[in-house]
Design a protein around this motif. Structure first.
Motif: not given
Length: 308
Positions: A53-54, A56-58, A73-74, A12, A60, A9
């Motif tokens: 992006i940060c 949504e990546y965090w 996901s992102v 991200a 996921a 995580r």
């Protein structure tokens, strides 16, 4: 839903840190030359995108229930019934492949994908195809951890392997699925854009190693024509979805007759006629003969066959 382990995580944070670092390094220079607003104009949108992006990546995550697989996901989400999910293991890492995947895009990725589809349609299709592959190993910190336990619990025996997608394979349908997918791939040209061409004939020479099916070498050509122009011979790329269809066909054929092909030569005419030829020897290109090119001269052979 299971989120990524912490060590994944924190990746991200890289995205906003990169933009922030650029801003810190360049802003003093812009102030010195009397352009104080330029960092905001140049880095504002990328900065907002990096924060998206940060976030949504965090966040996921992957989840399972008795009917479906859920993956976030992102920029997109995937929900699929277990009957369309197959399992792949590469170097001990488990991934899931969703057949006929239809991801649901977030608004910002939808805008980017729409723009990409207009200017680089082959790249857009390629990116769409990649979303069908879900890296389960990203979430599973241990083979017997909570993620894998839930996956085995809810998937039961309904998830096939990469080489075995159904208990009773329908070879004709698998061939048709491969043809449909590859026919859509002809616009993914090796050089240039498809524009207003129409395809007349396509040919594929696909080599696969016996051991695992993951190493492959493909030559694909299409004979196409612009309105009122001469026929052209063009190279194109196979999408991940098409290669997955070919692997599914390979696995199903092995289930039926116990033989695993290593070479597939396939031709499809726009009229609907097609031919599959399978070889079971050593694949030439994968065994070092990099100049092996059975599709050379395809246009001449096509013209000659049509002139008879």
């Amino acid at each position: 839903m299971h989120v990524l382990p912490l060590h994944r995580r924190v990746v991200a944070l890289i995205f906003p840190l990169i933009i922030g670092g650029i801003a810190v390094l360049t802003t003093p220079t812009f102030f010195e030359v009397g352009l104080p607003w330029w960092p905001l104009l140049i880095l504002g949108l990328p900065g907002l995108l990096s924060l998206l992006i940060c976030y949504e990546y965090w966040n996921a995550a992957i989840g399972f229930d008795s009917e479906q697989l859920h993956f976030r996901s992102v920029g997109y989400q995937v929900t699929a019934p277990w009957q369309r999910v197959s399992e792949r293991i590469t170097d001990g890492k488990v991934s899931l492949y969703v057949e006929a995947c239809e991801p649901r895009y977030r608004w910002w990725l939808w805008i980017m994908q729409s723009a990409l589809h207009v200017f680089m349609p082959h790249r857009s299709r390629y990116a769409h195809g990649l979303m069908a592959l879900i890296p389960l190993y990203w979430f599973a910190s241990a083979p017997d951890g909570a993620v894998m336990q839930d996956f085995r619990k809810y998937s039961g025996n309904r998830v096939g392997s990469a080489d075995k997608l159904s208990a009773m394979p329908d070879l004709a349908e698998l061939q048709n699925a491969a043809i449909r997918s590859i026919a859509h791939d002809v616009i993914n040209l090796q050089d240039g854009e498809w524009e207003d061409r129409e395809w007349r004939y396509l040919a594929v020479d696909h080599e696969v190693l016996v051991a695992d099916g993951r190493r492959s070498s493909t030559q694909a050509k299409v004979i196409a024509q612009r309105p009122g122009a001469e026929l052209e011979e063009l190279g194109f790329r196979l999408s991940p979805e098409s290669k997955a269809h070919l692997l599914a066909l390979r696995g199903a054929m092995a289930e039926v007759d116990g033989k695993i092909w290593t070479i597939l030569d396939m031709t499809v005419d726009h009229s609907g006629e097609y031919d599959f030829t399978f070889g079971y020897g050593a694949p030439p290109r994968l065994n070092g003969d990099l100049l092996h090119s059975p599709l050379t001269g395809l246009l001449e052979r096509y013209r000659k066959a049509r002139s008879k």
